[in-house]
Scaffold this motif. Structure first.
Motif, PDB file in Angstrom:
ATOM      1  N   ALA A   2      21.927 -25.800 -21.820  1.00 28.64           N
ATOM      2  CA  ALA A   2      22.221 -24.952 -23.159  1.00 28.64           C
ATOM      3  C   ALA A   2      23.637 -24.603 -22.718  1.00 28.64           C
ATOM      4  N   ARG A   3      24.334 -24.120 -23.996  1.00 33.28           N
ATOM      5  CA  ARG A   3      25.759 -23.750 -23.909  1.00 33.28           C
ATOM      6  C   ARG A   3      25.940 -22.452 -24.643  1.00 33.28           C
ATOM      7  N   ASN A   4      26.579 -21.589 -24.138  1.00 37.82           N
ATOM      8  CA  ASN A   4      27.268 -20.235 -24.740  1.00 37.82           C
ATOM      9  C   ASN A   4      28.388 -20.737 -25.748  1.00 37.82           C
ATOM     10  N   LYS A   5      27.678 -20.888 -26.858  1.00 46.90           N
ATOM     11  CA  LYS A   5      28.647 -21.245 -28.311  1.00 46.90           C
ATOM     12  C   LYS A   5      29.882 -20.405 -28.298  1.00 46.90           C
ATOM     13  N   GLN A   6      29.674 -19.092 -28.028  1.00 54.03           N
ATOM     14  CA  GLN A   6      30.970 -18.152 -28.060  1.00 54.03           C
ATOM     15  C   GLN A   6      31.914 -18.490 -27.050  1.00 54.03           C
ATOM     16  N   ARG A   7      31.687 -19.072 -25.861  1.00 56.48           N
ATOM     17  CA  ARG A   7      32.815 -19.341 -24.972  1.00 56.48           C
ATOM     18  C   ARG A   7      32.831 -20.633 -24.695  1.00 56.48           C
ATOM     19  N   GLY A   8      31.923 -21.399 -25.197  1.00 54.96           N
ATOM     20  CA  GLY A   8      31.957 -23.011 -24.829  1.00 54.96           C
ATOM     21  C   GLY A   8      31.992 -23.422 -23.550  1.00 54.96           C
ATOM     22  N   ARG A   9      31.102 -22.904 -22.797  1.00 61.54           N
ATOM     23  CA  ARG A   9      30.941 -23.124 -21.413  1.00 61.54           C
ATOM     24  C   ARG A   9      29.420 -23.225 -21.124  1.00 61.54           C
ATOM     25  N   PRO A  10      28.795 -23.910 -20.124  1.00 64.68           N
ATOM     26  CA  PRO A  10      27.546 -23.565 -19.736  1.00 64.68           C
ATOM     27  C   PRO A  10      26.851 -22.145 -19.512  1.00 64.68           C
ATOM     28  N   ALA A  11      26.014 -21.962 -20.016  1.00 66.17           N
ATOM     29  CA  ALA A  11      25.084 -20.556 -19.775  1.00 66.17           C
ATOM     30  C   ALA A  11      24.925 -20.607 -18.310  1.00 66.17           C
ATOM     31  N   ALA A  12      24.949 -19.325 -17.988  1.00 64.78           N
ATOM     32  CA  ALA A  12      24.847 -18.980 -16.603  1.00 64.78           C
ATOM     33  C   ALA A  12      23.150 -19.343 -16.247  1.00 64.78           C
ATOM     34  N   ALA A  13      22.810 -20.037 -15.125  1.00 66.46           N
ATOM     35  CA  ALA A  13      21.642 -20.421 -14.528  1.00 66.46           C
ATOM     36  C   ALA A  13      20.882 -19.103 -14.323  1.00 66.46           C
ATOM     37  N   GLU A  14      19.642 -19.057 -14.407  1.00 66.16           N
ATOM     38  CA  GLU A  14      18.908 -17.498 -13.852  1.00 66.16           C
ATOM     39  C   GLU A  14      18.158 -17.986 -12.675  1.00 66.16           C
ATOM     40  N   VAL A  15      17.884 -16.919 -12.041  1.00 64.06           N
ATOM     41  CA  VAL A  15      17.195 -17.037 -10.606  1.00 64.06           C
ATOM     42  C   VAL A  15      15.782 -17.443 -11.105  1.00 64.06           C
ATOM     43  N   VAL A  16      15.258 -18.363 -10.288  1.00 60.09           N
ATOM     44  CA  VAL A  16      14.006 -18.880 -10.496  1.00 60.09           C
ATOM     45  C   VAL A  16      12.934 -18.279  -9.426  1.00 60.09           C
ATOM     46  N   VAL A  17      11.863 -17.601  -9.347  1.00 58.06           N
ATOM     47  CA  VAL A  17      10.941 -16.794  -8.507  1.00 58.06           C
ATOM     48  C   VAL A  17       9.624 -17.295  -8.675  1.00 58.06           C
ATOM     49  N   GLU A  18       9.142 -17.969  -7.754  1.00 52.91           N
ATOM     50  CA  GLU A  18       7.731 -18.635  -7.969  1.00 52.91           C
ATOM     51  C   GLU A  18       7.049 -18.300  -6.283  1.00 52.91           C
ATOM     52  N   ALA A  19       5.784 -17.865  -6.514  1.00 51.33           N
ATOM     53  CA  ALA A  19       4.839 -17.670  -5.389  1.00 51.33           C
ATOM     54  C   ALA A  19       4.588 -18.906  -4.936  1.00 51.33           C
ATOM     55  N   VAL A  20       4.766 -19.417  -3.447  1.00 52.10           N
ATOM     56  CA  VAL A  20       4.284 -20.630  -2.662  1.00 52.10           C
ATOM     57  C   VAL A  20       3.252 -20.205  -1.542  1.00 52.10           C
ATOM     58  N   ASP A  21       3.054 -21.273  -0.915  1.00 47.18           N
ATOM     59  CA  ASP A  21       1.921 -20.993   0.158  1.00 47.18           C
ATOM     60  C   ASP A  21       2.683 -20.186   1.429  1.00 47.18           C
ATOM     61  N   GLY A  22       4.103 -20.573   1.576  1.00 47.51           N
ATOM     62  CA  GLY A  22       4.616 -19.811   2.530  1.00 47.51           C
ATOM     63  C   GLY A  22       5.377 -18.510   2.332  1.00 47.51           C
ATOM     64  N   GLY A  23       4.965 -17.842   0.934  1.00 47.18           N
ATOM     65  CA  GLY A  23       5.485 -16.746   0.666  1.00 47.18           C
ATOM     66  C   GLY A  23       6.125 -16.544  -0.975  1.00 47.18           C
ATOM     67  N   LEU A  24       7.309 -15.956  -1.136  1.00 47.26           N
ATOM     68  CA  LEU A  24       7.821 -15.889  -2.309  1.00 47.26           C
ATOM     69  C   LEU A  24       9.065 -16.672  -2.233  1.00 47.26           C
ATOM     70  N   ALA A  25       9.199 -17.713  -3.031  1.00 47.45           N
ATOM     71  CA  ALA A  25      10.149 -18.640  -3.216  1.00 47.45           C
ATOM     72  C   ALA A  25      11.217 -18.293  -4.277  1.00 47.45           C
TER      73      ALA A  25
END
Length: 288
Positions: A2-25
């Motif tokens: 996805a792109r930020n149409k106002q600035r013409g550059r890629p939108a900033a990626a967001e942090v991904v948080v998920e529970a896994v067997d070893g804890g919080l990934a």
């Protein structure tokens, strides 16, 4: 993307948080690399991946393991490799990029983590990489005798190496799956008084005749907690070139081998399954 149409550059990626067997990934986007990510488990950094540049290794200990991969055979020659511990598959990606047509097995016990990494940081579909979601030692037991040119152990549970992956019995299994002249490399973590590290060197010495250890000098002097890479084989190791590469790293390290490494071990006893313990808990300051 996805792109930020106002600035013409890629939108900033967001942090991904998920529970896994070893804890919080957590998958943290790299501010400097559009497709770069750092994987953390319960706040402990595990891996960094740049999907646009899989040959990039940003973690100090992973660069040292990268040197091992580079020196395991003449440049470009495909390898059969087993990775015990998957993380974000950083080293498997590196090996696939630098040694095309290599055949690799990743053994990672945390099934939900494997699914997260596959979904968010997909492997090159052309890479010959198989991922097994099982215990590292159990997975190693399914590898045929003499199949591997290289076995890399980078297994942590709650920032500690499990006890059953620290013993002479475990290393005997490693040697079984290595071809003659194959290499074993392990990421070890310890701090003062370095009892775990010394014990792991003594343990490896009962199974492999040739050993070398690469680490930050402050770690080797027992001044701080950190990582060390142990390299072992049944044949002479490329110590001179490994020393040169480790010394010229952005975070320069030192390589010990021969009598100096034996002296460093200081008479520590080899570890067996009956007496094995996990590696020590890192101090909280390590991850600050």
């Amino acid at each position: 993307m996805a792109r930020n149409k106002q600035r013409g550059r890629p939108a900033a990626a967001e942090v991904v948080v998920e529970a896994v067997d070893g804890g919080l990934a957590e998958l943290i986007p790299d501010r400097d690399r559009p497709r770069g990510w750092t994987l953390l488990i319960d706040g402990a950094p595990q891996s960094h991946v740049d999907l646009d540049d899989p040959a990039l290794l940003t973690f100090e200990y992973q660069r040292r393991l990268g040197h091992v991969i580079d020196l395991a055979a003449p440049a470009g020659r495909p390898l059969n490799a087993v990775h015990l511990g998957g993380g974000a598959f950083t080293l498997a990606r590196y090996l696939a990029a630098t040694r095309p047509r290599s055949t690799q097995q990743i053994v990672e016990v945390d099934g939900p983590l494997v699914e997260l990494v596959r979904a968010r940081l997909p492997l090159d579909p052309g890479a010959r990489i198989r991922v097994r979601s099982t215990d590292a030692r159990a997975g190693l037991g399914k590898v045929p005798d003499g199949w591997a040119d290289l076995v890399i152990a980078d297994v942590f549970s709650g920032a500690r190496t499990p006890a059953h992956l620290t013993s002479t019995e475990f290393l005997a299994e490693v040697r079984r799956v290595l071809r003659p002249g194959g290499h074993y490399a392990a990421n070890l973590a310890d701090g003062p008084p370095l009892s775990h590290l010394r014990g792991q060197i003594a343990t490896a010495a009962t199974v492999f005749p040739e050993l070398a250890l690469a680490a930050d000098p402050t770690v080797l002097r027992g001044r701080r907690f950190g990582n060390a890479v142990l390299l072992a084989s049944d044949r002479p190791l490329p110590v001179a070139e490994l020393t040169r590469r480790v010394a010229s790293d952005p975070h320069a390290g030192r390589v010990e081998h021969g009598k100096a490494l034996a002296d460093f071990t200081g008479g520590a006893a080899a570890v067996t399954d009956a007496a094995a313990k996990p590696s020590p808990v890192p101090p909280p300051s390590v991850f600050r």
